[in-house]
Design an enzyme around this catalytic site. Structure first.
Site, PDB file in Angstrom:
ATOM      1  N   THR A  67      27.576  31.994  36.563  1.00 47.65           N
ATOM      2  CA  THR A  67      28.796  32.713  36.944  1.00 47.65           C
ATOM      3  C   THR A  67      29.057  33.949  36.093  1.00 47.65           C
ATOM      4  O   THR A  67      29.888  34.779  36.462  1.00 47.65           O
ATOM      5  CB  THR A  67      30.022  31.787  36.843  1.00 47.65           C
ATOM      6  OG1 THR A  67      30.119  31.263  35.507  1.00 47.65           O
ATOM      7  CG2 THR A  67      29.904  30.636  37.822  1.00 47.65           C
ATOM      8  N   THR A 118      24.939  27.438  40.521  1.00 46.53           N
ATOM      9  CA  THR A 118      26.312  26.953  40.434  1.00 46.53           C
ATOM     10  C   THR A 118      26.830  26.658  41.839  1.00 46.53           C
ATOM     11  O   THR A 118      26.296  27.153  42.834  1.00 46.53           O
ATOM     12  CB  THR A 118      27.232  28.010  39.796  1.00 46.53           C
ATOM     13  OG1 THR A 118      27.190  29.208  40.588  1.00 46.53           O
ATOM     14  CG2 THR A 118      26.797  28.329  38.373  1.00 46.53           C
ATOM     15  N   ASP A 125      43.579  18.319  52.413  1.00 47.87           N
ATOM     16  CA  ASP A 125      42.553  19.338  52.606  1.00 47.87           C
ATOM     17  C   ASP A 125      42.725  19.943  53.995  1.00 47.87           C
ATOM     18  O   ASP A 125      42.098  19.495  54.960  1.00 47.87           O
ATOM     19  CB  ASP A 125      41.148  18.755  52.447  1.00 47.87           C
ATOM     20  CG  ASP A 125      40.096  19.848  52.284  1.00 47.87           C
ATOM     21  OD1 ASP A 125      40.285  20.933  52.849  1.00 47.87           O
ATOM     22  OD2 ASP A 125      39.089  19.615  51.587  1.00 47.87           O
ATOM     23  N   ARG A 134      39.014  26.019  39.747  1.00 46.29           N
ATOM     24  CA  ARG A 134      38.983  27.379  39.222  1.00 46.29           C
ATOM     25  C   ARG A 134      40.271  27.598  38.447  1.00 46.29           C
ATOM     26  O   ARG A 134      41.332  27.113  38.848  1.00 46.29           O
ATOM     27  CB  ARG A 134      38.859  28.416  40.342  1.00 46.29           C
ATOM     28  CG  ARG A 134      37.468  28.503  40.962  1.00 46.29           C
ATOM     29  CD  ARG A 134      36.475  29.099  39.965  1.00 46.29           C
ATOM     30  NE  ARG A 134      35.121  29.222  40.507  1.00 46.29           N
ATOM     31  CZ  ARG A 134      34.179  28.304  40.364  1.00 46.29           C
ATOM     32  NH1 ARG A 134      34.460  27.169  39.714  1.00 46.29           N
ATOM     33  NH2 ARG A 134      32.978  28.491  40.852  1.00 46.29           N
ATOM     34  N   ASP A 159      40.058  21.886  32.549  1.00 44.41           N
ATOM     35  CA  ASP A 159      38.693  22.308  32.207  1.00 44.41           C
ATOM     36  C   ASP A 159      38.457  23.777  32.528  1.00 44.41           C
ATOM     37  O   ASP A 159      37.541  24.381  31.979  1.00 44.41           O
ATOM     38  CB  ASP A 159      37.675  21.452  32.958  1.00 44.41           C
ATOM     39  CG  ASP A 159      36.239  21.829  32.634  1.00 44.41           C
ATOM     40  OD1 ASP A 159      35.867  21.764  31.437  1.00 44.41           O
ATOM     41  OD2 ASP A 159      35.493  22.207  33.553  1.00 44.41           O
ATOM     42  N   GLU A 205      39.210  33.277  31.473  1.00 43.59           N
ATOM     43  CA  GLU A 205      38.125  32.798  30.613  1.00 43.59           C
ATOM     44  C   GLU A 205      37.232  33.967  30.196  1.00 43.59           C
ATOM     45  O   GLU A 205      36.979  34.876  30.985  1.00 43.59           O
ATOM     46  CB  GLU A 205      37.264  31.776  31.383  1.00 43.59           C
ATOM     47  CG  GLU A 205      37.930  30.474  31.673  1.00 43.59           C
ATOM     48  CD  GLU A 205      37.019  29.532  32.453  1.00 43.59           C
ATOM     49  OE1 GLU A 205      35.798  29.807  32.551  1.00 43.59           O
ATOM     50  OE2 GLU A 205      37.509  28.518  32.962  1.00 43.59           O
ATOM     51  N   HIS A 263      35.272  24.599  30.413  1.00 46.32           N
ATOM     52  CA  HIS A 263      34.615  24.774  31.710  1.00 46.32           C
ATOM     53  C   HIS A 263      33.251  24.065  31.731  1.00 46.32           C
ATOM     54  O   HIS A 263      32.233  24.660  32.087  1.00 46.32           O
ATOM     55  CB  HIS A 263      34.446  26.272  32.024  1.00 46.32           C
ATOM     56  CG  HIS A 263      34.251  26.558  33.486  1.00 46.32           C
ATOM     57  ND1 HIS A 263      34.629  27.741  34.056  1.00 46.32           N
ATOM     58  CD2 HIS A 263      33.706  25.828  34.500  1.00 46.32           C
ATOM     59  CE1 HIS A 263      34.338  27.738  35.342  1.00 46.32           C
ATOM     60  NE2 HIS A 263      33.775  26.575  35.640  1.00 46.32           N
ATOM     61  N   GLY A 319      31.257  20.116  34.997  1.00 46.35           N
ATOM     62  CA  GLY A 319      30.037  19.957  35.777  1.00 46.35           C
ATOM     63  C   GLY A 319      28.763  20.107  34.981  1.00 46.35           C
ATOM     64  O   GLY A 319      27.695  20.330  35.562  1.00 46.35           O
ATOM     65  N   TYR A 320      28.840  19.965  33.659  1.00 44.72           N
ATOM     66  CA  TYR A 320      27.709  20.298  32.796  1.00 44.72           C
ATOM     67  C   TYR A 320      26.821  19.127  32.413  1.00 44.72           C
ATOM     68  O   TYR A 320      26.102  19.194  31.421  1.00 44.72           O
ATOM     69  CB  TYR A 320      28.219  20.980  31.526  1.00 44.72           C
ATOM     70  CG  TYR A 320      28.200  22.495  31.621  1.00 44.72           C
ATOM     71  CD1 TYR A 320      28.505  23.138  32.802  1.00 44.72           C
ATOM     72  CD2 TYR A 320      27.887  23.271  30.524  1.00 44.72           C
ATOM     73  CE1 TYR A 320      28.503  24.516  32.890  1.00 44.72           C
ATOM     74  CE2 TYR A 320      27.875  24.656  30.596  1.00 44.72           C
ATOM     75  CZ  TYR A 320      28.185  25.265  31.781  1.00 44.72           C
ATOM     76  OH  TYR A 320      28.174  26.634  31.865  1.00 44.72           O
TER      77      TYR A 320
END
Length: 334
Positions: A46, A67, A147, A205, A229, A234, A251, A254-255
């Site tokens: 990103t 990503t 949603d 986000r 997160d 950022e 952030h 998802g790591y």
């Protein structure tokens, strides 16, 4: 063939070397037009903005971002320029679900939240939200899902979640326009509409939640606590908000190594399809260290409070903490 790749994408370079004559690894934020001028393919995260300024005049014909998100991809320009691009939808959804599960378990252990008597409102039910839904159901929580884009008759409105949820967690892409725009979805008006005093979780986000409004809601007692997160602006996050939240991480939801390997393999598959290359074989995530004894507690595999402590002690190291993230697995593998 020449490939330029972000040097913080792990595990992938060995396979790329089997496909290309030249592989150049560079810091994502520093990749410039001169670096890609003679490249055939570009693989980024990103931190690399892929637009006309970067790609005009280059011979790049394929761009991949390892990503889920693609806010940094100027899709209109790439289409106009005839450059094929791809992202990796769902690659780290299991990792984010793990992050949310461990955060919920910590809220139960440290904050006294009884998960079986708790209603969770999940905003967004795509790759990530659907897995978070499964996690919440497994933990015995009452689940509400909102949603609008999917139009499932089992889903509820955001107003129902504002009224009934004890935990509200966001898993939506960032959009600025249209009837379902998500920019500042959780704004000052949102926090004033809340009927309960919930916990807020954001792993989507940073701009989905108005950070100033969240800080005010925490200080005014409209929100009991938060798990954050992703942040506005950022890596220059609001340090007042960081110090106020229960869990605040750089952030990295998802790591996990599993999520990163999923992205690597999706990128390689797309690269081979585009250039009609033989597949070099799939990457596997590294094993946990020798001597690791797993008792079945998910917090053994990942404890978000460890990342929180590191970030709260050194907010200026936001990017360093992301770029040098330790091995994390989603499940026990010897």
């Amino acid at each position: 063939m020449k490939i330029v790749v972000d040097d913080k994408i792990p595990y992938i370079r060995e396979k790329l070397a089997l496909l290309a004559d030249e592989v150049v690894a560079l810091k994502g934020a520093e990749i410039g037009a001169d670096d890609v001028r003679n490249a055939d393919a570009l693989i980024v995260r990103t931190r690399t903005r892929c637009d006309e300024r970067l790609l005009n005049g280059s011979r790049v014909q394929f761009v991949a971002t390892a990503t889920i998100g693609f806010d940094h991809i100027d899709a209109d320009y790439l289409l106009q320029a005839g450059i094929k691009w791809t992202n990796c939808p769902g690659c780290n959804s299991g990792s984010v679900a793990q992050y949310v599960e461990c955060s919920l378990l910590l809220l139960e252990q440290k904050k006294g939240l009884n998960l079986r008597n708790t209603t969770i409102g999940i905003v967004g039910c795509g790759h990530v939200g659907s897995k978070v839904k499964a996690v919440a159901e497994r933990l015995g929580m009452h689940v509400l899902v909102c949603d609008p884009l999917q139009g499932n008759e089992e889903f509820v409105s955001l107003e129902v979640i504002e009224r009934e949820a004890d935990v509200i967690t966001f898993h939506v892409p960032l959009t600025h326009e249209g009837p379902y725009a998500t920019y500042h979805m959780a704004d000052e008006a949102f926090f004033h509409r809340l009927s309960r005093v919930p916990y807020i979780v954001n792993t989507s986000r940073g701009e989905v939640v108005d950070n100033d409004a969240l800080l005010s809601a925490l200080e005014e007692g409209r929100v009991v606590d938060a798990v954050i997160d992703v942040w506005e602006h950022e890596p220059q996050l609001d340090e007042r908000l960081l110090q106020r939240v229960f869990i605040g991480t750089p952030h990295i939801a998802g790591y996990s190594a599993d999520g990163k390997v999923n992205a690597d393999n999706m990128v390689i598959e797309a690269l081979c399809r585009h250039f009609r290359l033989p597949h070099p074989g799939y990457i596997e995530a590294p094993s946990l260290p020798d001597g690791f004894i797993y008792t079945g507690d998910p917090l053994q595999l990942y404890d978000p409070l460890v990342d929180t402590e590191h970030l709260k002690q050194a907010p200026q190291d936001f990017e360093k903490l992301r770029n040098h993230y330790p091995l994390r697995r989603e499940f026990y593998v010897k």
